[in-house]
Write a protein that holds these residues in place. Structure first.
Motif, short mmCIF file in Angstrom:
data_model
loop_
_atom_site.label_atom_id
_atom_site.label_comp_id
_atom_site.label_asym_id
_atom_site.label_seq_id
_atom_site.Cartn_x
_atom_site.Cartn_y
_atom_site.Cartn_z
N SER A 378 -10.19 7.70 3.97
CA SER A 378 -9.72 6.30 4.10
C SER A 378 -9.41 5.95 5.55
N PRO A 492 -5.07 -2.29 5.63
CA PRO A 492 -5.72 -1.89 4.37
C PRO A 492 -6.04 -0.40 4.29
N LYS A 493 -6.40 0.22 5.41
CA LYS A 493 -6.72 1.65 5.38
C LYS A 493 -5.48 2.49 5.09
N ARG A 495 -2.91 1.52 3.31
CA ARG A 495 -2.60 1.33 1.90
C ARG A 495 -3.63 2.06 1.01
N GLN A 496 -4.89 2.05 1.43
CA GLN A 496 -5.92 2.73 0.64
C GLN A 496 -5.66 4.24 0.61
N CYS A 497 -5.14 4.78 1.72
CA CYS A 497 -4.80 6.20 1.76
C CYS A 497 -3.70 6.51 0.74
N LYS A 499 -3.22 4.86 -1.99
CA LYS A 499 -3.86 4.73 -3.30
C LYS A 499 -4.63 6.00 -3.65
N ASP A 500 -5.25 6.61 -2.66
CA ASP A 500 -5.99 7.85 -2.90
C ASP A 500 -5.08 8.95 -3.41
N TRP A 508 -0.61 -1.24 -2.95
CA TRP A 508 -2.06 -1.07 -2.82
C TRP A 508 -2.73 -2.40 -2.49
N ARG A 511 -8.23 -6.51 -4.29
CA ARG A 511 -9.61 -6.84 -4.00
C ARG A 511 -9.75 -8.34 -3.69
#
Length: 666
Positions: A378, A492-493, A495-497, A499-500, A508, A511
């Protein structure tokens, strides 16, 4: 080192006293090294020892040394002449004053100094003995200056060669060493360390400092010399059975710098600085006692590819002078001195280049243990999420299965370091690999990149002797935390991390909706494209990121700035009232960032603005940083501080985004 260089060290030791009384002296072996006037040596031997012993002066055996000493005596007489008739000011005083002004003003040229000397020579009463040019002044004091060894270097930093060498191309890469006009492309000037140590011992007021008690026996740790590592070197290591005042433990500092604030040139030179560890702390890190061994040049706008050829010169000098006989002006007798390089003070990138280790962004980034990071797709960086392994086995944080990145109980013990034998085998194996792909694979697995020059030192111990620059680390941690909570490094990156790893579900990123009416405008390039080229459809804007417990809102940032601007700072602070959270550059120094945190100013500015768990974790980290930057500790406090530091980092991993763990590895 060459034999002539080693011989010159003896010259310096014998001529220190000559500089004071202008009398040639030699050593009487029957008087425990007492220095006797050469003119009365035979009378001294007849009176004291009833013998006509021959003079045991090594300079008698070396004609070139005799000539050097005569020239030194001649120039010493010139230096001690009166500047002109009727004054007590000597030529030495005048030259010293002018050269002090010259060296203190960076913008002053040699031509300007020559003009100033010529003007003063004309103004002074005639005749006078003041030199009229810079070159004439330097020629007079040349015997008293430290020697400099000059080298010409390969532009790819493969090898270096003496400046007098006839080699015109590097034998490794076939790169030419000179331009078409025979001017060297790249040169390196090395300033030997041992002659400066000789001069220190030969100056009575400085030698007296070496006899002060340097080892702390009160149980407080305030310097490197108070720790067990240095004590072990004194009792069982390289300084075993050696008197403390005759030990010269040294530390090496190397780092890339950007000269002249040129933003287009990154780290184009690397100074090599040597410090004397056992000097008093108030003297150790000031300009005089610090010894510049050399400045490794880059080439154009590039930093040097390797430090090995330049470090080899330093290692050669240290190996040839592990033990050397010097004249001690305090005891007025020769002494046997041991010299050893026992400490390395660098930041992580400099250690990577100096000791051939992986950088801070590698999977195996830790220099002290076998900890392995995890690559996050991410953020495209390596994360270190094994902090709980450093906690005691009975810590309750090890049993948490919900809040940490690893959703399991942590049972792994604290990672151990490679032994010296294991590390050496890995480095040898790296050098034996046939191609770069195999070497790169081994480096990723182990974190080592081959044998470096410092391994040649018989007392070298990387794990115990290297000490990363703590101020760099603390300043980076503080900067990255402030950037995160103010939203500068959030995105966003990040937060995406989360989420992973199934953490902080409410944060998170959402979309983008296809029905969104707000669309991004076409780019200028698309507008200027030809009519036949299809214009891409505008993509919908991403919705704003949800609120996060570690994030300050715009109103919160404004309130924190107002609090920071209302503080009245006393004298001694590196900064003034300003909106530090909006303009991070107002905390302009590493020491200023440390003051901002350890004086509770940062905590007061953001109190009540973060979620409760994040605030408590952050304030706990600030308290640990405050304790880490204390000037001294007791032996009993040290173990508790280590455990509390590990706990603070674990809590930071639990309550803040994992991307912050990238910063902590630096």
């Amino acid at each position: 080192m060459t034999s002539s260089t080693s011989l010159s060290y003896e010259v310096y030791s014998h001529t220190i006293t000559l500089m004071d009384n202008l009398k040639r002296q030699c050593t009487c072996s029957k008087c425990n090294g007492k220095f006797v006037n050469i003119k009365t040596f035979r009378a001294h031997s007849k009176k004291i020892h009833n013998t006509h012993a021959e003079i045991s002066d090594t300079h008698r055996e070396q004609p070139e040394i005799v000539r050097e000493s005569k020239e030194l005596l001649k120039k010493t007489l010139i230096l001690n002449q009166s500047l002109h008739e009727g004054t007590n000011r000597t030529v030495k005083d005048a030259i010293a004053e002018h050269l002090f002004i010259f060296s203190s003003n960076n913008g002053m040229s040699k031509t300007a100094l020559s003009q100033y000397l010529y003007h003063e020579k004309c103004v002074l009463p005639q005749p006078n003995n003041l030199p009229s040019t810079y070159c004439e002044a330097v020629t007079i004091i040349q015997p008293y200056l430290m020697p400099i060894e000059k080298f010409k270097c390969c532009t790819n930093d493969c090898k270096i060669f003496p400046i007098s060498s006839t080699i015109l191309a590097c034998p490794d890469c076939n790169e030419s060493l000179v331009f078409s006009n025979n001017r060297n492309k790249k040169t390196f000037q090395y300033m030997p360390i041992v002659p400066r140590i000789v001069r220190w011992y030969g100056t009575r007021n400085l030698a007296k400092i070496l006899y002060a008690n340097k080892l702390n026996t009160t149980g407080r740790l305030s310097s490197y010399t108070d720790g067990n590592i240095f004590r072990q070197q004194m009792t069982d290591g390289v300084f075993k059975d050696q008197q403390q005042q005759n030990c010269v433990p040294l530390a090496l500092f190397a780092d890339g710098v950007n000269p002249n604030k040129n933003q287009t040139v990154q780290k184009s030179i690397w100074p090599l600085i040597i410090t004397w560890i056992t000097l008093p702390q108030e003297m150790r890190y000031i300009l005089g006692p610090m010894m510049l061994a050399g400045i490794v040049p880059g080439y154009g706008r590039k930093e040097p590819k390797s430090l090995d050829p330049y470090i080899n010169v330093l290692v050669d000098e240290l190996l040839s002078n592990i033990e050397c006989n010097l004249y001690d002006a305090y005891t007025d007798a020769p002494v046997n001195v041991k010299i050893a390089l026992l400490q390395y003070l660098c930041d992580i990138p400099a250690f990577s280049k100096l000791l051939h280790c992986s950088g801070q962004a590698a999977i195996r980034a830790c220099f002290f243990c076998k900890d392995t990071g995890v690559h996050s797709s991410s953020v495209n960086k390596v994360l270190h999420i094994s902090n709980r392994e450093f906690l005691p086995t009975d810590s309750p944080f090890r049993k948490d299965k919900t809040l940490f990145a690893k959703k399991t109980e942590e049972v792994a013990p604290k990672p151990q370091a490679y032994s010296r034998e294991e590390e050496m085998e890995i480095r040898k194996e790296y050098d034996k690999k046939k191609n770069n792909n195999q070497k790169c694979k081994l480096q990723k697995e182990t974190g080592f990149k081959g044998i470096h020059p410092l391994h040649r030192l018989p007392y070298f111990d990387r794990v115990h002797q290297m000490q990363p620059d703590g101020m760099h680390t603390l300043a980076d941690v503080i900067s990255n935390i402030l950037d995160l909570i103010t939203g500068k490094s959030d995105g966003p990156k990040v937060r995406q991390c989360e989420k992973d790893y199934n953490r902080f579900k409410e944060t998170w990123p959402k979309r983008p909706s296809l029905s969104t009416t707000e669309c991004e405008r076409p780019s200028k390039q698309a507008k200027k494209s030809s009519v036949d080229t299809a214009v891409p459809e505008p993509t919908p804007k991403a919705p704003p990121l949800p609120a996060a417990p570690w994030l300050l809102t715009k109103q919160d940032v404004k309130l924190a700035d107002n609090r920071a601007k209302s503080v009245k700072y006393p004298k001694g602070f590196d900064y003034t009232p300003a909106d530090h959270f909006t303009r991070a550059w107002t905390l302009r120094t590493m020491h200023g960032k440390q003051q901002f945190v350890t004086k509770n100013i940062a905590a007061w500015c953001i109190r009540g603005l973060l979620a409760k768990p994040q605030e408590e974790t952050l304030f706990n980290l600030f308290e640990v940083i405050k304790r880490l930057t204390q000037p001294s500790y007791t032996t009993e406090q040290l173990q508790g501080l280590i455990e509390d530091t590990s706990t603070a980092v674990v809590l930071l991993e639990r309550d803040f985004p994992l991307t912050l763990q990238v910063s902590l590895s630096t």
